[in-house]
Structures are given as structure tokens and as C-alpha cells.
Design an enzyme around this catalytic site. Structure first.
Site, short mmCIF file in Angstrom:
data_model
loop_
_atom_site.label_atom_id
_atom_site.label_comp_id
_atom_site.label_asym_id
_atom_site.label_seq_id
_atom_site.Cartn_x
_atom_site.Cartn_y
_atom_site.Cartn_z
N GLY A 11 -34.45 -99.04 -5.67
CA GLY A 11 -35.64 -97.36 -5.50
C GLY A 11 -36.80 -97.73 -5.14
NE ARG A 72 -30.51 -99.25 -3.27
CZ ARG A 72 -31.11 -98.80 -4.68
NH1 ARG A 72 -30.78 -99.60 -5.71
NH2 ARG A 72 -31.45 -97.42 -4.34
CG ASP A 103 -30.25 -101.48 -14.80
OD1 ASP A 103 -30.61 -101.13 -13.35
OD2 ASP A 103 -29.05 -101.12 -15.32
CB THR A 131 -36.72 -96.96 -11.62
OG1 THR A 131 -35.83 -96.19 -11.40
CG2 THR A 131 -36.21 -97.48 -12.58
CG ASP A 133 -33.23 -93.54 -11.56
OD1 ASP A 133 -33.50 -92.25 -10.68
OD2 ASP A 133 -31.99 -93.89 -10.93
CG ASP A 135 -32.18 -95.43 -15.01
OD1 ASP A 135 -32.68 -96.91 -15.06
OD2 ASP A 135 -31.11 -96.07 -14.25
NE ARG A 177 -29.42 -95.67 -9.04
CZ ARG A 177 -29.57 -96.06 -8.20
NH1 ARG A 177 -28.10 -96.46 -8.87
NH2 ARG A 177 -29.60 -96.29 -7.51
P1 ATP Z 1 -32.87 -98.46 -8.97
O1 ATP Z 1 -32.79 -98.08 -10.57
O2 ATP Z 1 -34.06 -97.86 -7.90
O3 ATP Z 1 -31.80 -98.51 -8.20
P2 ATP Z 1 -32.93 -101.15 -9.31
O4 ATP Z 1 -33.18 -102.77 -9.55
O5 ATP Z 1 -31.73 -100.98 -10.56
O6 ATP Z 1 -33.80 -99.86 -9.64
P3 ATP Z 1 -30.03 -102.13 -7.52
O7 ATP Z 1 -30.57 -101.47 -6.60
O8 ATP Z 1 -29.43 -102.14 -8.89
O9 ATP Z 1 -31.58 -101.20 -7.87
O10 ATP Z 1 -30.46 -103.97 -7.55
C1 ATP Z 1 -31.98 -104.06 -7.31
C2 ATP Z 1 -31.80 -105.69 -6.28
O11 ATP Z 1 -31.05 -106.62 -7.38
C3 ATP Z 1 -29.74 -105.91 -6.01
O12 ATP Z 1 -30.07 -105.42 -4.15
C4 ATP Z 1 -29.77 -107.12 -6.13
O13 ATP Z 1 -30.14 -107.78 -4.96
C5 ATP Z 1 -30.25 -107.07 -7.75
N1 ATP Z 1 -29.39 -107.10 -7.94
C6 ATP Z 1 -28.88 -105.82 -9.49
N2 ATP Z 1 -28.27 -106.11 -9.75
C7 ATP Z 1 -27.75 -107.14 -10.10
C8 ATP Z 1 -27.22 -108.49 -11.07
N3 ATP Z 1 -26.14 -107.67 -12.09
N4 ATP Z 1 -27.14 -110.02 -10.87
C9 ATP Z 1 -28.03 -110.21 -10.16
N5 ATP Z 1 -28.85 -109.83 -8.93
C10 ATP Z 1 -28.62 -108.33 -8.90
#
Ligand code: ATP
Length: 327
Positions: A11, A72, A103, A131, A133, A135, A177
Site C-alpha cells: 500500500g 502487489r 512486512d 505503511t 498501519d 503494524d 488492518r
Molecule cells: P501493506 O502493509 O501496505 O499491505 P505490504 O508490504 O505488507 O504493505 P503486501 O501486499 O503484503 O504489502 O506485500 C507486497 C508484495 O510483497 C506482494 O505483492 C508480494 O509480491 C510480496 N510479498 C508479500 N508477502 C510475501 C512473502 N511471504 N514472500 C515473498 N513475497 C511476498
């Protein structure tokens, strides 16, 4: 080290641009070529890398969203995707990567680094927490959280005017979240009567009692700040309506994406710049996979595994303060 790259992922969050700008400019000042990757890991897989000079990040420090765009990528989160990302990075000669995201994005960065290591190669990478959040357990704050709280505070002030004028109770649903921090900080700062966060079990009878008690005290308009991790505003309204009937006029507002956009606060701009400098320094020292954060106003970094293993703790002190002075 000669070439590094930066991407934003997950995000969007206010302050991401300030971080990208600082990575580019500080990297250049340290003699590096800095590449921007568009649309996160998805763009990396598509080879959407181009070199950034200092001018290309002009006029961005105050802008919300991310000039690099974000995405994503389901494809990247597979073994095949990581291998393909490795191929692109090596084809461009990229030796270090800064990932700005949450994360999930950090786990992706970790997978990528493990892949390099499995081939007997090294790859420096550093994660900047981006982020709203808040979190991530290893850092007091993540980029964009402070701005999001200020956005919610501003909305609460406006909502308060109308609710007071009409003697209404308003449920304001905020993001986060599974983390209640946006709700907690904005409810305390905005003087909300009730805070509902996922870290504290929902006690609907207590909410009803507080509304009734406030009414007896002559207060006919309450604001309930509801974290999305508890339930949605309409469901909570139904639960309250079942108990209050026509005793009290109820309204709901879901703030939604307005919390994600907007000009970053001064805190987020400074935080972004400090994280970016630390990130580039880590890459220059061939740091093997670090996540950056802030603890007691000091910029910190930890190995990715260590940082991601730290569970987010709930700020009970703030919650108790808010509970004691609301009403
Ligand atoms: P936000 O907190 O804003 O959601 P985020 O980084 O946690 O941010 P995610 O959608 O969970 O957002 O992850 C972003 C991208 O990182 C995913 O689209 C994917 O390509 C990669 N990703 C997420 N989780 C994993 C994982 N466990 N292993 C490998 N790549 C991952």
C-alpha cells in the site's frame, strides 16, 4: 558497489516519495548510480528500471502516494518469480536494493536475498518501513502513520461539529488492518468518547452503557473511533441499534482511502530522509538484509529475520490514558 535500486511496494503511504528522493540524492552524493523501479516487484519482473538523477526527484518531498508507483505481485511471491527477479537485477548490474513497504514487501526482499545466497552470491538490501498501519513490531513508527493520524484528526474535528449540532453518535471507521494504532492515536488526540481496537475484546454492553451515561450527563453526541480490525462500522451500528432502538440517533463514516493520501507530515518527511540515508549506508557496507526503523527517536536497523520476528506490542499506556480521560 556501483549500482543500487529502490522500489515502493504494498500500500502507498505518505513519506514514500521523501524516502525515494533521499535514497536517490544521498546515493548519488556517495558516488552510486541509483535506479528507480516502477510498480514494486511486479515492475522489477517486467524490467521497469531506469536511472534516476537528482532532478528526477525534484518537487516530490511534499507529495503523498509514490512517484515510483506501487503494486502487489502474486508472481513475485513464488520461487519462479524470485528467480526471474534475480535475473533482471543481475542483467542491470544492480548490487543493492532498497525496499520501501510493509512486512509482505520485506518478506519478498528476504526471499530475494536468500536466493542470491543460495547461489553463493551476496546481495545487499535494506527495508524502509512504509505503511500507514504501523503494524511492524520492531519499530515504534512506520512511514505514513503520523500523517494518517493527522488526517483522521482533521476528519474527526469536522465530524464532531455536525454530530454535536444534531445530537448524534457517530461511528468513525479507520484503517490499520489488524493493528489498532491509527484508531488509538487519533481517538486519544481527537477526544473520542470510545475507542475500539482489535487488541482489546469488543464489549458492546460497555459501549451502550457509556452512550447512556453520557446522555444522562447531558452529552448527546459521542464519537466512537472503530479500527477496521474489530469489525466494520455498519455491523457495529446494527449491534448498537439492537440495544438502543430509537434512544439515540446513530451515524457511520468509513474514512477509507483519504487516510492513505495527502502531503506527509514533518515527522514523516524527516523520518523518511533519515531512513533513506541509513539504507544507503547499509548497502555501501554490504549489509546483508536489514530492516530500518525508529526506537526512542533513534534510527535503528536489524537483520530482516530478527526484525520480522518481533511481535507488534499494543500501547496499553496510551489506551489507559484515553480510557481515563474520555467521556
Ligand atoms: P501493506 O502493509 O501496505 O499491505 P505490504 O508490504 O505488507 O504493505 P503486501 O501486499 O503484503 O504489502 O506485500 C507486497 C508484495 O510483497 C506482494 O505483492 C508480494 O509480491 C510480496 N510479498 C508479500 N508477502 C510475501 C512473502 N511471504 N514472500 C515473498 N513475497 C511476498
Amino acid at each position: 558497489m556501483n549500482k543500487i535500486a529502490v522500489l515502493t511496494s504494498g500500500g502507498d503511504a505518505p513519506g514514500m516519495n521523501a524516502a525515494v528522493r533521499a535514497v536517490v540524492r544521498y546515493g548519488i552524493s556517495r558516488g552510486l548510480k541509483v535506479f528507480g523501479i516502477e510498480r514494486g516487484y511486479e515492475g522489477l519482473l517486467e524490467g521497469k528500471l531506469s536511472e534516476y538523477d537528482a532532478r528526477r526527484v525534484s518537487d516530490t518531498v511534499h507529495r503523498g502516494g509514490t512517484i515510483l508507483k506501487t503494486a502487489r505481485s502474486a508472481r513475485f511471491a513464488t520461487a519462479e518469480g524470485v528467480k526471474d527477479a534475480y535475473e533482471v537485477l543481475t542483467a542491470f548490474g544492480i548490487e543493492g536494493l532498497v525496499v520501501i513497504g510493509g512486512d509482505g514487501s520485506f518478506r519478498g526482499m528476504q526471499d530475494l536475498q536468500h536466493y542470491f545466497v543460495s547461489r553463493g552470491e551476496t546481495f545487499a538490501c535494506a527495508g524502509i518501513p512504509g505503511t500507514i498501519d504501523n503494524d511492524l513490531g520492531y519499530t515504534d513508527f512506520s512511514l505514513g502513520f503520523d500523517t494518517a493520524v493527522n488526517t483522521v484528526l482533521s476528519a474527526l474535528s469536522n465530524i464532531r461539529d455536525t454530530m454535536t449540532s444534531h445530537d448524534r453518535v457517530c461511528i468513525v471507521e479507520v484503517m490499520g488492518r489488524k493493528c489498532g494504532d491509527i484508531a488509538l492515536y487519533s481517538a486519544l488526540g481527537g477526544g473520542a468518547e470510545t475507542i475500539l481496537v482489535p487488541e482489546v475484546p469488543l464489549d458492546i454492553e460497555a459501549v451502550v452503557t457509556r452512550i447512556r451515561r453520557n446522555k444522562i450527563k447531558g452529552k448527546n453526541s459521542d464519537i466512537i473511533v472503530l479500527a477496521e480490525g474489530v469489525t466494520d462500522a455498519e455491523t457495529l451500528k446494527t449491534l448498537l441499534k439492537d440495544r438502543l432502538g430509537n434512544e439515540q440517533s446513530l451515524r457511520t463514516i468509513k474514512l477509507g482511502y483519504i487516510q492513505r493520501g495527502g502531503a506527509p507530515s514533518s515527522f514523516d518527511r524527516l523520518f523518511a530522509s533519515r531512513c533513506a540515508v541509513r539504507a544507503v549506508d547499509i548497502l555501501l557496507n554490504n549489509g546483508v538484509g536489514s530492516v530500518i526503523g525508529i526506537k526512542n527517536n533513534e534510527i535503528i536497523n536489524l537483520p530482516i529475520d530478527e526484525g520480522l520476528a518481533i511481535k507488534k506490542s499494543f500501547n496499553k499506556e496510551l489506551y489507559d490514558i484515553a480510557s481515563a480521560i474520555s467521556g
